[in-house]
Design a protein around this motif. Structure first.
Motif, PDB file in Angstrom:
ATOM      1  N   SER A  63       0.828  -1.210   0.000  1.00  0.00           N
ATOM      2  CA  SER A  63       0.000   0.000   0.000  1.00  0.00           C
ATOM      3  C   SER A  63       0.860   1.256   0.000  1.00  0.00           C
ATOM      4  O   SER A  63       0.544   2.240  -0.684  1.00  0.00           O
ATOM      5  CB  SER A  63      -0.938   0.000   1.213  1.00  0.00           C
ATOM      6  OG  SER A  63      -1.788  -1.129   1.199  1.00  0.00           O
ATOM      7  N   ALA A  64       1.959   1.230   0.765  1.00  0.00           N
ATOM      8  CA  ALA A  64       2.851   2.382   0.787  1.00  0.00           C
ATOM      9  C   ALA A  64       3.459   2.635  -0.587  1.00  0.00           C
ATOM     10  O   ALA A  64       3.582   3.792  -1.029  1.00  0.00           O
ATOM     11  CB  ALA A  64       3.956   2.165   1.823  1.00  0.00           C
ATOM     12  N   VAL A  66       2.093   1.866  -3.467  1.00  0.00           N
ATOM     13  CA  VAL A  66       1.025   2.402  -4.324  1.00  0.00           C
ATOM     14  C   VAL A  66       0.811   3.885  -4.047  1.00  0.00           C
ATOM     15  O   VAL A  66       0.676   4.697  -4.972  1.00  0.00           O
ATOM     16  CB  VAL A  66      -0.283   1.612  -4.105  1.00  0.00           C
ATOM     17  CG1 VAL A  66      -1.447   2.308  -4.789  1.00  0.00           C
ATOM     18  CG2 VAL A  66      -0.129   0.188  -4.645  1.00  0.00           C
ATOM     19  N   VAL A  67       0.781   4.254  -2.767  1.00  0.00           N
ATOM     20  CA  VAL A  67       0.557   5.659  -2.398  1.00  0.00           C
ATOM     21  C   VAL A  67       1.688   6.540  -2.923  1.00  0.00           C
ATOM     22  O   VAL A  67       1.450   7.629  -3.473  1.00  0.00           O
ATOM     23  CB  VAL A  67       0.417   5.795  -0.867  1.00  0.00           C
ATOM     24  CG1 VAL A  67       0.435   7.262  -0.459  1.00  0.00           C
ATOM     25  CG2 VAL A  67      -0.874   5.136  -0.395  1.00  0.00           C
ATOM     26  N   ILE A  68       2.927   6.094  -2.757  1.00  0.00           N
ATOM     27  CA  ILE A  68       4.074   6.887  -3.230  1.00  0.00           C
ATOM     28  C   ILE A  68       4.039   7.015  -4.752  1.00  0.00           C
ATOM     29  O   ILE A  68       4.311   8.088  -5.311  1.00  0.00           O
ATOM     30  CB  ILE A  68       5.397   6.257  -2.762  1.00  0.00           C
ATOM     31  CG1 ILE A  68       5.517   6.357  -1.234  1.00  0.00           C
ATOM     32  CG2 ILE A  68       6.590   6.935  -3.435  1.00  0.00           C
ATOM     33  CD1 ILE A  68       6.728   5.643  -0.672  1.00  0.00           C
ATOM     34  N   LEU A  70       1.366   6.889  -6.657  1.00  0.00           N
ATOM     35  CA  LEU A  70       0.276   7.809  -6.996  1.00  0.00           C
ATOM     36  C   LEU A  70       0.701   9.257  -6.769  1.00  0.00           C
ATOM     37  O   LEU A  70       0.371  10.138  -7.573  1.00  0.00           O
ATOM     38  CB  LEU A  70      -0.967   7.481  -6.170  1.00  0.00           C
ATOM     39  CG  LEU A  70      -1.802   6.287  -6.635  1.00  0.00           C
ATOM     40  CD1 LEU A  70      -2.923   6.007  -5.648  1.00  0.00           C
ATOM     41  CD2 LEU A  70      -2.374   6.542  -8.028  1.00  0.00           C
ATOM     42  N   ALA A  71       1.424   9.504  -5.683  1.00  0.00           N
ATOM     43  CA  ALA A  71       1.919  10.851  -5.428  1.00  0.00           C
ATOM     44  C   ALA A  71       2.847  11.301  -6.550  1.00  0.00           C
ATOM     45  O   ALA A  71       2.837  12.472  -6.952  1.00  0.00           O
ATOM     46  CB  ALA A  71       2.643  10.898  -4.086  1.00  0.00           C
ATOM     47  N   SER A 232      11.583   8.009  -6.696  1.00  0.00           N
ATOM     48  CA  SER A 232      10.449   7.492  -5.928  1.00  0.00           C
ATOM     49  C   SER A 232      10.027   6.111  -6.425  1.00  0.00           C
ATOM     50  O   SER A 232       9.585   5.262  -5.635  1.00  0.00           O
ATOM     51  CB  SER A 232       9.270   8.460  -6.007  1.00  0.00           C
ATOM     52  OG  SER A 232       8.671   8.464  -7.291  1.00  0.00           O
ATOM     53  N   CYS A 236       9.672   2.777  -4.220  1.00  0.00           N
ATOM     54  CA  CYS A 236       8.461   1.941  -4.240  1.00  0.00           C
ATOM     55  C   CYS A 236       8.819   0.461  -4.342  1.00  0.00           C
ATOM     56  O   CYS A 236       8.282  -0.379  -3.598  1.00  0.00           O
ATOM     57  CB  CYS A 236       7.570   2.335  -5.411  1.00  0.00           C
ATOM     58  SG  CYS A 236       6.717   3.909  -5.230  1.00  0.00           S
ATOM     59  N   CYS A 308      -2.721   1.456  -9.490  1.00  0.00           N
ATOM     60  CA  CYS A 308      -2.647   2.902  -9.691  1.00  0.00           C
ATOM     61  C   CYS A 308      -3.391   3.316 -10.965  1.00  0.00           C
ATOM     62  O   CYS A 308      -4.077   4.344 -10.984  1.00  0.00           O
ATOM     63  CB  CYS A 308      -1.193   3.356  -9.760  1.00  0.00           C
ATOM     64  SG  CYS A 308      -0.301   3.188  -8.194  1.00  0.00           S
ATOM     65  N   THR A 311      -7.123   3.724 -10.560  1.00  0.00           N
ATOM     66  CA  THR A 311      -7.617   4.932  -9.910  1.00  0.00           C
ATOM     67  C   THR A 311      -8.022   5.991 -10.928  1.00  0.00           C
ATOM     68  O   THR A 311      -8.810   6.890 -10.613  1.00  0.00           O
ATOM     69  CB  THR A 311      -6.556   5.521  -8.968  1.00  0.00           C
ATOM     70  OG1 THR A 311      -5.397   5.907  -9.726  1.00  0.00           O
ATOM     71  CG2 THR A 311      -6.147   4.496  -7.908  1.00  0.00           C
TER      72      THR A 311
END
Length: 337
Positions: A63-64, A66-68, A70-71, A232, A236, A308, A311
């Motif tokens: 999850s981390a 994926v979040v990074i 997406l950022a 990044s 990931c 990602c 989304t």
């Protein structure tokens, strides 16, 4: 001057029909080739430990990642806006963000060439701002800047990190490509002046690229954002490896992932599927990582990118398609595919 309702380009019916069929064929071939490469990798290596390893992935690390990632895509939309402004294209950031995520979604789940990936966001922005040629140029520049940063990051990592685990010829090739891309960036004003001298003969889809060629220093903010994005992406995949319980140093990822991403960026399979895993087997294998671990890592990273990409479905279904200020011919899509 063409009216707002009259297409700026018209193509013979047989060409238009061929353009509609080919994307489905190309999409199927790229997907099938990627699946075939993964199947071969699983066949040549016992798939049971790979699947067992995949089940070990801890959700918090996945999850981390994926979040990074997406950022990073949110930042990439801002990078695209910066590049578009160099060609005097306006529009608020929220539009670039929506169009960028639409591109992410269509790039993964829609046959390229219809409304796929970069073509989608170029058309959305071009229709919205009534600047189709400049919008195509901004997307080409966005891709080019991303590749430029990728080449530079790979070369810097190969130069300053311990690359003894990799073949000398691979390290040398990475350094050469990085050097050539850097020299090309420095020399781009020369090409820009030559292109500008050709004037209208360049056509509506090529002439706007002159704005980027003649001002390489103006690209530095976008290049800096691209370097942050590529770093990044390395982080990931390092997080995914931690979730798998793999003990691979971050420096190893910094050295291998940029080189692997260069190979995965080749448009031969769906989003690098199969190419990335095969490259990981070779490069991580040289660093002492078992093949099963490398394959599992590549598959999980592909899964993270798919998540990602999904989304973008929200932006795809909620964003209004701008009216057709101009119709882009199928031949013009080659510049951004």
């Amino acid at each position: 001057m063409t009216s707002a309702t009259q297409p700026a380009f018209e193509e013979p019916p047989e060409i238009a029909e061929k353009a509609q069929r080919n994307p489905y064929i190309a999409f199927a071939l790229k997907t099938g080739l990627g699946v075939a490469v993964v199947a071969i990798l699983l066949w040549r290596n016992d798939p049971r430990p790979i699947f067992h390893l995949l089940r070990r992935e801890r959700p918090v690390f996945f999850s981390a990642a994926v979040v990074i990632f997406l950022a990073g895509q949110v930042m990439s939309a801002y990078r695209w806006q910066l590049l578009a402004r160099l060609n005097h294209i306006g529009g608020p950031y929220r539009e670039y963000l929506a169009y960028y995520f639409i591109g992410m979604f269509t790039n993964l789940f829609v046959p390229a060439g219809l409304v796929g990936g970069d073509t989608a966001r170029a058309v959305y922005l071009g229709r919205k701002e009534n600047r189709l040629g400049e919008s195509i140029a901004s997307v080409v520049a966005d891709r080019g800047v991303g590749l430029l940063a990728l080449f530079w990051l790979a070369a810097v990592c190969a130069l300053f990190l311990d690359s003894s685990a990799l073949p000398a010829n691979l390290v040398d090739a990475t350094l050469i490509v990085g050097a050539i891309s850097f020299i090309g960036w420095l020399a781009s004003p020369i090409l820009g002046r030559f292109a500008a001298s050709l004037g209208e003969r360049l056509g509506a889809f090529v002439a706007p690229m002159v704005a980027y060629l003649r001002r390489p220093r103006a690209l530095l903010p976008a290049i800096a954002l691209s370097l942050i994005l590529q770093t990044s992406i390395v982080i990931c995949q390092y997080l995914i490896a931690l979730g798998l319980g793999l003990h691979i140093g971050l420096a190893t990822f910094m050295l291998i992932v940029p080189i692997a991403n260069v190979a995965a960026s080749l448009p031969v399979t769906l989003n690098g599927l199969g190419v990335r895993e095969a490259t990981y087997v070779v490069l991580f294998g040289m660093a002492g990582v078992p093949k099963t671990d490398a394959i599992a890592l590549g598959l999980l990273w592909f899964a993270a990118m798919m998540v990602c990409g999904m989304t973008g479905a929200l932006a795809f279904v909620t964003t209004e398609v701008p009216g057709p200020a101009a119709v882009m011919p199928a031949s013009a899509t080659a510049a951004i595919e």
